[in-house]
Motif scaffolding. Structure first.
Motif, PDB file in Angstrom:
ATOM      1  N   LYS A 111       0.832  -1.194   0.000  1.00  0.00           N
ATOM      2  CA  LYS A 111       0.000   0.000   0.000  1.00  0.00           C
ATOM      3  C   LYS A 111       0.875   1.256   0.000  1.00  0.00           C
ATOM      4  O   LYS A 111       2.073   1.194   0.243  1.00  0.00           O
ATOM      5  N   THR A 112       0.240   2.375  -0.297  1.00  0.00           N
ATOM      6  CA  THR A 112       0.945   3.649  -0.374  1.00  0.00           C
ATOM      7  C   THR A 112       0.353   4.640   0.618  1.00  0.00           C
ATOM      8  O   THR A 112      -0.702   4.386   1.229  1.00  0.00           O
ATOM      9  N   GLN A 172      -1.017   7.338  -0.223  1.00  0.00           N
ATOM     10  CA  GLN A 172      -2.300   7.724  -0.807  1.00  0.00           C
ATOM     11  C   GLN A 172      -3.400   6.769  -0.332  1.00  0.00           C
ATOM     12  O   GLN A 172      -4.524   7.197  -0.024  1.00  0.00           O
ATOM     13  N   TRP A 173      -3.095   5.479  -0.288  1.00  0.00           N
ATOM     14  CA  TRP A 173      -4.071   4.492   0.167  1.00  0.00           C
ATOM     15  C   TRP A 173      -4.410   4.722   1.639  1.00  0.00           C
ATOM     16  O   TRP A 173      -5.590   4.666   2.031  1.00  0.00           O
ATOM     17  N   VAL A 174      -3.398   4.969   2.479  1.00  0.00           N
ATOM     18  CA  VAL A 174      -3.624   5.203   3.912  1.00  0.00           C
ATOM     19  C   VAL A 174      -4.533   6.413   4.112  1.00  0.00           C
ATOM     20  O   VAL A 174      -5.434   6.403   4.955  1.00  0.00           O
ATOM     21  N   GLN A 208      -6.802   7.725   1.907  1.00  0.00           N
ATOM     22  CA  GLN A 208      -8.162   7.429   1.446  1.00  0.00           C
ATOM     23  C   GLN A 208      -8.860   6.479   2.407  1.00  0.00           C
ATOM     24  O   GLN A 208     -10.051   6.635   2.720  1.00  0.00           O
ATOM     25  N   HIS A 209      -8.121   5.507   2.908  1.00  0.00           N
ATOM     26  CA  HIS A 209      -8.681   4.532   3.849  1.00  0.00           C
ATOM     27  C   HIS A 209      -9.094   5.229   5.144  1.00  0.00           C
ATOM     28  O   HIS A 209     -10.128   4.890   5.742  1.00  0.00           O
ATOM     29  N   GLU A 250     -12.404   7.009   4.680  1.00  0.00           N
ATOM     30  CA  GLU A 250     -13.499   6.042   4.604  1.00  0.00           C
ATOM     31  C   GLU A 250     -13.793   5.429   5.974  1.00  0.00           C
ATOM     32  O   GLU A 250     -14.945   5.112   6.292  1.00  0.00           O
ATOM     33  N   LYS A 273       2.590   9.255  -4.681  1.00  0.00           N
ATOM     34  CA  LYS A 273       2.133   8.001  -4.077  1.00  0.00           C
ATOM     35  C   LYS A 273       2.652   7.853  -2.652  1.00  0.00           C
ATOM     36  O   LYS A 273       2.066   7.137  -1.829  1.00  0.00           O
ATOM     37  N   HIS A 299       4.775   8.362   3.672  1.00  0.00           N
ATOM     38  CA  HIS A 299       5.495   7.103   3.845  1.00  0.00           C
ATOM     39  C   HIS A 299       6.909   7.388   4.332  1.00  0.00           C
ATOM     40  O   HIS A 299       7.604   8.235   3.774  1.00  0.00           O
ATOM     41  N   CYS A 345       3.887   4.906   8.204  1.00  0.00           N
ATOM     42  CA  CYS A 345       3.398   6.141   7.613  1.00  0.00           C
ATOM     43  C   CYS A 345       3.228   7.182   8.717  1.00  0.00           C
ATOM     44  O   CYS A 345       2.797   6.855   9.831  1.00  0.00           O
TER      45      CYS A 345
END
Length: 494
Positions: A349-350, A352-354, A356-357, A360, A403, A430, A437
């Motif tokens: 994961k990146t 960016q994913w952390v 967005q997660h 949510e 990213k 990151h 992160c």
């Protein structure tokens, strides 16, 4: 500085130029180089023939990029032990990561040829203190983007200001009877300020030390007990010393902080490091750089004399100003919030994913009191469940994000002040070379009164980040179990 083929004077960026090491190093560098002097309040200083002052908040990557523009080399003399915001949440280790990462990326973008970093001696120990572990982590981050880093590792630096020696001096000066915990028998190799400045100066532009960590120390290996006794001799003070085996490091740091009236943010990490022997390693010795020549007693005497001379000059200045001289100014602390926490990042994961997660996940934590509106990936709004007025509006900066870094500006909402040029921001970053992160809020101006904010929203944020960290840990465990199950099923079919 090492000899080069350049005919013009090199341009060297110097962080912490208004600090103790920085001021002294700047005087030495201007003999052969032009200096870009960086400080949070650089606009308060006047430029000279060979010094250009620039204001720079290294917590901002954009600031760091502007500050290093035109620099050939750069000195990194930064730490975050003392808070710079009105409310600071998080450890100095996590804040140091952001500072180093910003600086390293800015150096890469500006084509800086070398970073020279002043760190601490690293003992051979399985478990380093928080301070030394952080210094080593910063060294790795500075090196993560391809700019050659030369690390000068020094133990106790003996000079009239700074951190370690003034604390030692105040202890000896104020206590006629001194209790000596076990750590005062730890060996260390102190070094005089002029010898440190010489090592830094000889390293910059010296290609033979690019990518190297160099230990520097004075001509003697001493214990803290011996240094206390020698300091007492220099001060011409009669002192009694008593060994006590029961004085723990935790008790020692509290005792030292109270006795010397030094902030715990500065004292605690330093005292925790004193359990380690701080001696130069032969494997990290470079001739002409590593070997200091000034003894501890000589350095202590010079330091105390210099401090006394400055006090006399200040007294004369006060007399000239009349019976009511101005009170010493406290370090400026910005009226905002900085909150920094470290969380685990799942494999693959990146940042960016952390990010967005997180957006949510957050409404579910506060269900049924909170909802999120994130129809557009570049914008996210947090609302009370049945309200129409957003609590926070986060706007993704696509230009400043990658990213490995998701940067959101806090552009509105009932919880934030966004006028008058406030640039509050939330970032997910990151940490290079790790599965971790950093989640950080910078320059946030809450709309609530400070007293109310500190005991409501601020504490709620810490709880939220703790909960998110635990959530990610559980997420990683579930993913690992899935992977193990998949592997086991594949092996069984085979």
């Amino acid at each position: 500085m090492a000899e080069t083929q350049q005919t013009k004077r090199p341009k060297i960026a110097l962080t912490g130029a208004s600090g103790y090491i920085g001021r002294n190093l700047m005087n030495k560098l201007t003999e052969h180089a032009d200096v870009i002097a960086l400080s949070r309040n650089g606009d308060k200083y006047d430029n000279t023939e060979h010094v250009e002052w620039r204001s720079c908040d290294v917590f901002s990557m954009a600031d760091a990029e502007k500050a290093l523009k035109g620099a050939d080399y750069a000195f990194y003399l930064v730490h975050s032990m003392m808070p710079s915001a009105k409310l600071t949440q998080g450890t100095f280790e996590d804040m140091d990561i952001i500072l180093a990462d910003n600086f390293a990326q800015a150096a890469k973008k500006n084509g800086v040829k070398q970073i020279v970093y002043l760190s601490g001696l690293m003992p051979e120990a399985k478990q380093l203190s928080r301070h030394l572990k952080s210094r080593l982590e910063v060294e790795k981050v500075l090196s993560a983007y391809g700019v050659p880093v030369t690390t000068i590792r020094a133990g106790l630096i003996v000079g009239p200001q700074g951190s370690s020696f003034p604390i030692l001096q105040r202890l000896v000066k104020r206590l006629p009877y001194m209790i000596l915990p076990k750590w005062t028998n730890t060996k260390t190799q102190p070094i005089a300020l002029p010898d440190v400045l010489n090592a830094l100066d000889k390293s910059v532009g010296n290609e033979s030390v690019f990518g190297k960590a160099i230990d520097v120390g004075g001509p003697e290996v001493l214990t803290y007990k011996i240094m206390m006794k020698q300091t007492a001799e220099v001060l011409n003070k009669e002192r009694k010393f008593y060994n006590v085996p029961f004085f723990t490091v935790k008790l020692s740091r509290l005792w030292v902080s109270l006795t010397t009236q030094t902030p715990k943010e500065m004292v605690y990490p330093l005292i925790e490091s004193l359990v380690h022997p701080m001696v130069v390693s032969k494997e990290r010795v470079v001739e002409g750089i590593s070997n200091g020549t000034i003894t501890f007693k000589e350095a202590a005497l010079n330091s105390i004399r210099e401090e006394e001379q400055k006090m006399k000059e200040q007294e004369e200045k006060n007399k000239q100003q009349g019976s009511n001289p101005p009170k010493p100014q406290k370090p400026e602390v910005e009226a905002n919030v900085r909150s920094v926490q470290r969380v685990p990042m799942p494999d693959g994961k990146t940042a960016q994913w952390v990010a967005q997660h997180y957006v949510e996940w957050l409404p579910g934590l506060f269900n049924p009191f909170l909802r999120a509106k994130c129809d557009d990936p570049s914008s996210c709004e947090l609302y009370p469940k049945f309200g129409k007025t957003p609590l926070l509006i986060l706007s993704l900066s696509e230009e400043r994000s990658t990213k490995d870094r998701a940067l959101y500006y806090i552009t509105g909402g009932a919880f934030a002040k966004t006028k008058d040029g406030n640039r509050g921001r939330l970032e997910f970053r990151h940490i290079p070379g790790t599965n971790e992160c950093i989640v950080a809020i910078h320059d946030y101006m809450p709309s609530l009164p400070w007293f109310v904010y500190q005991y409501t929203q601020a504490r709620m944020h810490i709880w939220v980040m703790f909960s998110y960290k635990k959530h990610l840990e559980r997420y990683i465990k579930r993913e690992n179990k899935k992977e193990e199950t998949t592997v086991s099923s594949s092996e069984a079919r085979a």
